[in-house]
Scaffold this active site. Sequence first.
Site, PDB file in Angstrom:
ATOM      1  N   GLY A  76       0.779  -1.261   0.051  1.00  0.00           N
ATOM      2  CA  GLY A  76       0.100   0.040  -0.179  1.00  0.00           C
ATOM      3  C   GLY A  76       0.688   1.333   0.037  1.00  0.00           C
ATOM      4  O   GLY A  76       2.110   1.244  -0.274  1.00  0.00           O
ATOM      5  N   ALA A  77       0.076   2.467   0.266  1.00  0.00           N
ATOM      6  CA  ALA A  77       1.083   3.714   0.317  1.00  0.00           C
ATOM      7  C   ALA A  77       1.397   3.969  -1.158  1.00  0.00           C
ATOM      8  O   ALA A  77       2.429   4.176  -1.258  1.00  0.00           O
ATOM      9  CB  ALA A  77       2.038   3.611   1.427  1.00  0.00           C
ATOM     10  N   LEU A  78       0.556   3.729  -1.930  1.00  0.00           N
ATOM     11  CA  LEU A  78       0.805   3.560  -3.564  1.00  0.00           C
ATOM     12  C   LEU A  78       1.494   4.942  -3.978  1.00  0.00           C
ATOM     13  O   LEU A  78       0.693   5.807  -3.669  1.00  0.00           O
ATOM     14  CB  LEU A  78      -0.233   3.196  -4.120  1.00  0.00           C
ATOM     15  CG  LEU A  78      -0.997   1.718  -3.711  1.00  0.00           C
ATOM     16  CD1 LEU A  78      -2.081   1.094  -4.754  1.00  0.00           C
ATOM     17  CD2 LEU A  78       0.174   0.642  -3.606  1.00  0.00           C
ATOM     18  N   HIS A  79       2.291   4.774  -4.849  1.00  0.00           N
ATOM     19  CA  HIS A  79       2.535   6.006  -5.495  1.00  0.00           C
ATOM     20  C   HIS A  79       2.861   5.451  -7.233  1.00  0.00           C
ATOM     21  O   HIS A  79       2.735   4.360  -7.483  1.00  0.00           O
ATOM     22  CB  HIS A  79       4.331   6.321  -5.068  1.00  0.00           C
ATOM     23  CG  HIS A  79       5.426   5.332  -4.791  1.00  0.00           C
ATOM     24  ND1 HIS A  79       5.732   4.895  -5.940  1.00  0.00           N
ATOM     25  CD2 HIS A  79       5.611   4.715  -3.684  1.00  0.00           C
ATOM     26  CE1 HIS A  79       6.294   3.446  -5.569  1.00  0.00           C
ATOM     27  NE2 HIS A  79       6.487   3.791  -4.138  1.00  0.00           N
TER      28      HIS A  79
ATOM     29  N   HIS B 206       4.221   2.300  -8.037  1.00  0.00           N
ATOM     30  CA  HIS B 206       3.219   0.998  -7.924  1.00  0.00           C
ATOM     31  C   HIS B 206       2.268   0.985  -9.179  1.00  0.00           C
ATOM     32  O   HIS B 206       2.172   0.149  -9.831  1.00  0.00           O
ATOM     33  CB  HIS B 206       2.539   1.192  -6.790  1.00  0.00           C
ATOM     34  CG  HIS B 206       3.239   1.090  -5.366  1.00  0.00           C
ATOM     35  ND1 HIS B 206       3.247   1.865  -4.516  1.00  0.00           N
ATOM     36  CD2 HIS B 206       3.868  -0.128  -4.999  1.00  0.00           C
ATOM     37  CE1 HIS B 206       4.134   1.446  -3.542  1.00  0.00           C
ATOM     38  NE2 HIS B 206       4.138   0.154  -3.611  1.00  0.00           N
TER      39      HIS B 206
ATOM     40  N   GLY C 201       8.874  -4.059  -8.754  1.00  0.00           N
ATOM     41  CA  GLY C 201       9.578  -2.990  -9.078  1.00  0.00           C
ATOM     42  C   GLY C 201      11.265  -3.526  -8.784  1.00  0.00           C
ATOM     43  O   GLY C 201      11.702  -4.169  -7.997  1.00  0.00           O
TER      44      GLY C 201
ATOM     45  N   SER D 171       7.652   4.516  -0.948  1.00  0.00           N
ATOM     46  CA  SER D 171       6.369   4.945   0.090  1.00  0.00           C
ATOM     47  C   SER D 171       6.937   5.583   1.349  1.00  0.00           C
ATOM     48  O   SER D 171       6.392   6.227   2.164  1.00  0.00           O
ATOM     49  CB  SER D 171       5.615   3.615   0.795  1.00  0.00           C
ATOM     50  OG  SER D 171       5.202   2.940  -0.410  1.00  0.00           O
ATOM     51  N   ARG D 172       8.189   5.423   1.709  1.00  0.00           N
ATOM     52  CA  ARG D 172       9.043   5.960   2.798  1.00  0.00           C
ATOM     53  C   ARG D 172       9.419   7.441   2.553  1.00  0.00           C
ATOM     54  O   ARG D 172       9.950   8.004   3.350  1.00  0.00           O
ATOM     55  CB  ARG D 172      10.401   5.175   3.309  1.00  0.00           C
ATOM     56  CG  ARG D 172       9.896   3.672   3.758  1.00  0.00           C
ATOM     57  CD  ARG D 172      11.072   3.173   4.390  1.00  0.00           C
ATOM     58  NE  ARG D 172      10.610   1.909   5.273  1.00  0.00           N
ATOM     59  CZ  ARG D 172      10.528   0.878   4.894  1.00  0.00           C
ATOM     60  NH1 ARG D 172      11.051   0.402   3.567  1.00  0.00           N
ATOM     61  NH2 ARG D 172       9.994  -0.395   5.611  1.00  0.00           N
TER      62      ARG D 172
END
Length: 289
Positions: A39-42, A45, A156, A195-196
């Site tokens: 999750g925390a998609l960017h 992704h 990725g 995501s970080r």
Amino acid sequence: MPDVVETIAGLRSQLRLARVDAVSGGLGRPRVALVPTMGALHDGHLALVERAKERAEIVVVSIFVNPLQFGPSEDLALYPRTVESDVERLAAHGVQIVFAPTVGEIYPGGDLQTKITAGDIGSLYEGRSRRGHFDGVLTVVAKLLNIVRPDTVVFGEKDAQQVFLVKRMIADLNVDVDVAAVTTVREDDGLALSSRNRFLDPKQRRAARSLSIALEAASSSADRGIDSVIAAAQSVLTGDSTIELDYLAVVDPTTFLPVDDGAHGRALVLIAARVGETRLIDNVTVYLA
Ligand code: PAF
């Protein structure tokens, strides 16, 4: 909107329905692609999703922050959880099924009796700094592959060691799935999407650029051999006190072992560094002369 399912039974029944729809729509046997995420998609992704769509008629994105791949001192509790906006982004990219299970659904009864071990390569580089990390990654990926049974699974290239180890697991355990690896998506200034990155304050965000600058420097020095590659990358990183280098390694992409002095040909430069509290990784392919 995609169907968001939290249970394995629900996921399997959605897949059955999607298959029936595809067959009755005259598509023949539809292929299924899985994009495993936390999750925390960017946009990185979403590039995986786009590749999945090229490979398959049915795309399943899993969103699961896997506790098994976090060490006791790592950021499991802080890991961003943004399922609602993730689902909206996936909807805009035409994803049909989102699998967002609870921890209890994936690990009923807590710890597992049976786990995958990532072997020697799994304890190098990322695995040295994050003990047990890749055992946790491979175990959950194996479970997701068994749950979804995709034709293709998409990862990725930013997580190069993860891709290598997943491919090894798939070969070693004769799992019937193709692996697609997608080029890292970067910000305009070169920072690899992660995501970080959202944890970086403005000063750290500026400093984080040094990772990709170091890799560019490594790549431009490759025609002078491995020592120059390392020196070029190090000289960028040591100039910045905001960055604490964890490892810088030049590896053979076919074995993931460090290349020998005097090696020629394709190699992968791996980098991991802490920028404040945030740990970032990146890599680049170079051609050693
Ligand atoms: O790369 C990730 O986000 C995770 O390691 C993965 C593959 C989803 C397994 O939890």
